[in-house]
Design an enzyme around this catalytic site. Structure first.
Site, short mmCIF file in Angstrom:
data_model
loop_
_atom_site.label_atom_id
_atom_site.label_comp_id
_atom_site.label_asym_id
_atom_site.label_seq_id
_atom_site.Cartn_x
_atom_site.Cartn_y
_atom_site.Cartn_z
N HIS A 1 0.84 -1.20 0.00
CA HIS A 1 0.00 0.00 0.00
C HIS A 1 0.88 1.25 0.00
O HIS A 1 0.63 2.20 -0.76
CB HIS A 1 -0.92 -0.02 1.22
CG HIS A 1 -1.68 1.23 1.44
ND1 HIS A 1 -2.88 1.49 0.84
CD2 HIS A 1 -1.40 2.31 2.21
CE1 HIS A 1 -3.31 2.68 1.22
NE2 HIS A 1 -2.42 3.21 2.05
N GLU A 2 1.90 1.28 0.84
CA GLU A 2 2.79 2.44 0.90
C GLU A 2 3.57 2.60 -0.41
O GLU A 2 3.78 3.73 -0.88
CB GLU A 2 3.75 2.33 2.09
CG GLU A 2 3.05 2.28 3.44
CD GLU A 2 2.07 3.42 3.67
OE1 GLU A 2 2.29 4.53 3.16
OE2 GLU A 2 1.06 3.20 4.37
N HIS B 1 1.55 4.41 -2.92
CA HIS B 1 1.60 5.87 -2.76
C HIS B 1 2.81 6.45 -3.47
O HIS B 1 2.73 7.51 -4.09
CB HIS B 1 1.65 6.26 -1.28
CG HIS B 1 0.36 6.10 -0.55
ND1 HIS B 1 -0.81 6.70 -0.97
CD2 HIS B 1 0.05 5.43 0.59
CE1 HIS B 1 -1.78 6.38 -0.13
NE2 HIS B 1 -1.29 5.61 0.82
#
Length: 167
Positions: free
Chosen positions: A140-141, A144
């Protein structure tokens, strides 16, 4: 869809920077009217220098604020292996990896672009999560970073910090 998100984030970054420049010109003009042209030029120049330096060092400052320690592969080999595998799968360069000593489970990504990105995880997250859960959080990071979300937030944080420092 992914490329549209990346394009939108790059476009938003340009829009924010343009609006910041317009705001600084207007503010410098107003201050120039009150205090003189020389003051206005110093104000505008100082604002641009602050924003530029902050843009390049925002990730480092964020890590220092959070007392994050940069990790090396020997420190947490399993974590580094996981981040490296996900980076290879996402076609991303390896970010710098940090650890924050706190029981609160959290992770975040920062950086002005994928080549200058960092990921921080807390000890609470490492203790709480199973490997597949941790992999999902790190993925998920990395999303980003890949989508340039971190660039937009870095720019906005730097510019907001400029106004907050005036207090």
């Amino acid at each position: 869809m992914l490329y549209q998100q990346i394009s939108a984030n790059k476009r938003n970054t340009i829009i924010v920077l343009f609006l910041f420049a317009v705001l600084m010109v207007l503010l410098a003009s107003f201050l120039g009217y009150i205090f003189g042209v020389k003051f206005a030029l110093w104000f505008f120049t100082g604002s641009v220098i602050y924003a530029t330096i902050s843009y390049f060092y925002a990730a480092n400052v964020l890590m220092q604020i959070n007392d994050a320690n940069e990790l090396h592969p020997a420190d947490y080999p399993q974590l580094f292996s996981m981040v490296e595998e996900l980076c290879i799968a996402a076609a991303l360069p390896m970010p710098r990896v940090y650890l924050i000593q706190t029981a609160c489970p959290n992770a975040f990504a920062t950086g002005r672009n994928p080549q200058h990105a960092s990921i921080a995880v807390t000890t609470g997250l490492l203790q709480m999560m199973e490997n597949d859960e941790l992999q999902a959080v790190i993925g998920h990071e990395l999303a980003h970073i890949k989508n340039y979300d971190t660039q937009v937030t870095t720019i906005i944080s730097v510019l907001a910090g400029l106004f907050l420092h005036w207090d």
